[in-house]
Write an enzyme that holds these catalytic residues in place. Structure first.
Site, PDB file in Angstrom:
ATOM      1  N   HIS A   1       4.930  -0.315  -4.878  1.00 14.65           N
ATOM      2  CA  HIS A   1       4.942   0.346  -3.562  1.00 14.65           C
ATOM      3  C   HIS A   1       6.337   0.583  -2.983  1.00 14.65           C
ATOM      4  O   HIS A   1       6.467   1.220  -1.952  1.00 14.65           O
ATOM      5  CB  HIS A   1       4.129  -0.470  -2.548  1.00 14.65           C
ATOM      6  CG  HIS A   1       4.839  -1.684  -2.021  1.00 14.65           C
ATOM      7  ND1 HIS A   1       5.022  -2.807  -2.779  1.00 14.65           N
ATOM      8  CD2 HIS A   1       5.422  -1.928  -0.836  1.00 14.65           C
ATOM      9  CE1 HIS A   1       5.684  -3.710  -2.076  1.00 14.65           C
ATOM     10  NE2 HIS A   1       5.945  -3.207  -0.884  1.00 14.65           N
TER      11      HIS A   1
HETATM   12  N1  UDP Z   1      -1.163  -8.436  -1.494  1.00 16.65           N
HETATM   13  C1  UDP Z   1      -2.496  -8.402  -1.157  1.00 16.65           C
HETATM   14  N2  UDP Z   1      -3.270  -7.389  -1.652  1.00 16.65           N
HETATM   15  C2  UDP Z   1      -2.761  -6.425  -2.467  1.00 16.65           C
HETATM   16  C3  UDP Z   1      -1.389  -6.475  -2.815  1.00 16.65           C
HETATM   17  C4  UDP Z   1      -0.609  -7.487  -2.296  1.00 16.65           C
HETATM   18  O1  UDP Z   1      -2.992  -9.277  -0.440  1.00 16.65           O
HETATM   19  O2  UDP Z   1      -3.508  -5.527  -2.880  1.00 16.65           O
HETATM   20  C5  UDP Z   1      -0.347  -9.531  -0.947  1.00 16.65           C
HETATM   21  C6  UDP Z   1       0.386 -10.328  -1.973  1.00 16.65           C
HETATM   22  O3  UDP Z   1      -0.440 -11.340  -2.507  1.00 16.65           O
HETATM   23  C7  UDP Z   1       1.555 -10.874  -1.174  1.00 16.65           C
HETATM   24  C8  UDP Z   1       1.827  -9.760  -0.196  1.00 16.65           C
HETATM   25  O4  UDP Z   1       0.657  -8.966  -0.144  1.00 16.65           O
HETATM   26  O5  UDP Z   1       1.179 -12.022  -0.456  1.00 16.65           O
HETATM   27  C9  UDP Z   1       2.994  -8.936  -0.636  1.00 16.65           C
HETATM   28  O6  UDP Z   1       3.087  -7.832   0.167  1.00 16.65           O
HETATM   29  P1  UDP Z   1       3.707  -6.438  -0.299  1.00 16.65           P
HETATM   30  O7  UDP Z   1       3.762  -6.393  -1.776  1.00 16.65           O
HETATM   31  O8  UDP Z   1       2.958  -5.380   0.418  1.00 16.65           O
HETATM   32  O9  UDP Z   1       5.162  -6.468   0.356  1.00 16.65           O
HETATM   33  P2  UDP Z   1       6.537  -7.166  -0.012  1.00 16.65           P
HETATM   34  O10 UDP Z   1       6.271  -8.603  -0.320  1.00 16.65           O
HETATM   35  O11 UDP Z   1       7.127  -6.418  -1.153  1.00 16.65           O
HETATM   36  O12 UDP Z   1       7.355  -7.021   1.224  1.00 16.65           O
END
Ligand code: UDP
Length: 357
Positions: free
Chosen positions: A204
């Protein structure tokens, strides 16, 4: 003490869950503002329901548009709420536009700010997240760093040491608190996969989704892996829309709608390998002792590379499918770089003491 928490995106809801619980245990009056950055059932409501987070008292409904329009509208909407609430402190999380807007409004109103996940750096200022983090850290007077490396980054940038609190990582707290609930989910059979016999992928980051060459290489790489081992990919709305616009599609990779946290953890913990450009998912792979391939040019969570649990595969250059398949079985060293599961409690204690001073 009246604390206003400002959040708006999926990873922030997950981080809030253990912290809100600890704040309430410490008798801190927390008011939650949801900016609306992520707004639908899959990206927002499910986390409040599953993780037992109280409904936000304010929902600003700001989403869509470019960074300028979104952040600008958030500034406009958050300001009158903080003027009305007159909190003792504002707390922001991570590195999204909601983090930036919340910190900026609070700073202009002379309200002290605490930043959870402070000091994280990719040293790549082309990432919108990097700009948001740097500004939020500059404006905060309490900086909660998850790791040694994050605390050192802040010190190097001149933040005085009595503002830096290395408290561990609240996502580790969440992982421990929800492990049992996640172990009861039947998402593997719903997705049609067996433990240790599939790759879990997420995509993403703007640098991957908004660059057609990188996106195409990632799609091709994951499709190649899917010829050898099932690949499950819960599809982020941004990625889905960029793929539609560019005429790209997955054929053999099994895509799912964005998952709730418990289903996501269930899939993470049983995967043979995780391939991701997410920050949080890299850490979660480590929590569940699953090898990870980070589909980026750099990572903020450098300790996982050093420990051998994670490796980078640049979507611009690497052979993505080989990198993913080669990572299967590649475990790293044991270590506890993210604390001992008491990060949220540490935050509540420090905030209570800050109030007394
Ligand atoms: N996550 C979730 N469902 C999904 C994809 C990710 O619950 O379909 C959770 C994942 O387990 C983690 C968090 O979202 O706890 C990560 O968020 P994301 O990847 O959106 O953002 P980033 O961490 O890169 O800021």
């Amino acid at each position: 003490m009246r604390l206003v928490t400002i959040v708006g995106a999926r990873p922030q809801f997950i981080k809030v869950a253990p912290v809100s619980k600890a704040l309430s245990g410490a008798g801190i009056d927390e008011i939650l503002i949801h900016t609306g950055q992520h707004f639908d059932t899959d990206m927002s409501d499910v986390f409040f329901e599953e993780l037992g987070i109280a409904a936000p008292q304010y929902h600003l409904g700001v989403n869509g548009g470019g960074h300028g329009a979104m952040t600008g509208t958030m500034l406009q909407q958050i300001e009158p709420v903080l003027q009305e609430l007159k909190p003792d402190r504002v707390m922001v999380y991570g590195d999204t536009n909601s983090t930036l807007a919340g910190a900026l409004v609070a700073a202009k109103l002379h309200i002290p700010i605490a930043h959870v996940e402070a000091g994280l750096r990719s040293f790549n200022r082309a990432m919108p997240e990097e700009i948001n983090r740097i500004v939020a850290d500059q404006l905060s007077d309490i900086l909660f760093a998850s790791t040694n490396v994050a605390a050192e980054n802040l010190a190097r940038e001149g933040v005085v040491s009595d503002r830096i609190f290395q408290i561990g990582d609240v996502m580790y707290d969440a992982a421990l608190q929800f492990a049992e609930a996640a172990s009861k989910r039947d998402i593997l059979s719903v997705a049609g996969v067996e433990p240790q016999r599939y790759v879990l992928a997420t995509l993403h980051r703007a640098e991957n989704t908004d660059d057609l060459t990188r996106l195409k290489r990632l799609v091709d790489g994951l499709e190649t892996v899917a010829a050898t081992m099932p690949v499950i990919l819960p599809l982020h709305p941004r990625t889905a829309s960029r793929m539609r616009e560019s005429g790209l599609a997955f054929n053999n990779v099994k895509t799912l709608a964005p998952l709730g946290y418990l289903d996501m953890v269930a899939l993470e913990s049983q995967a043979a390998v995780i391939a991701t450009d997410s920050g949080g998912v890299q850490k979660e792979a480590f929590f569940y002792k699953v090898p990870c391939v980070t589909l980026r040019d750099e990572t903020e969570w450098v300790e996982l590379i050093e420990l051998g649990w994670n490796r980078l595969a640049s979507p611009a250059q690497a052979d993505i499918s080989t990198a993913i398949l080669n990572a299967i079985g590649k475990k790293g060293s044991e270590a506890l770089p993210y604390g001992d599961g008491t990060a949220a409690r540490n935050i509540a204690t420090i905030l209570s003491q800050a109030h007394i001073q």
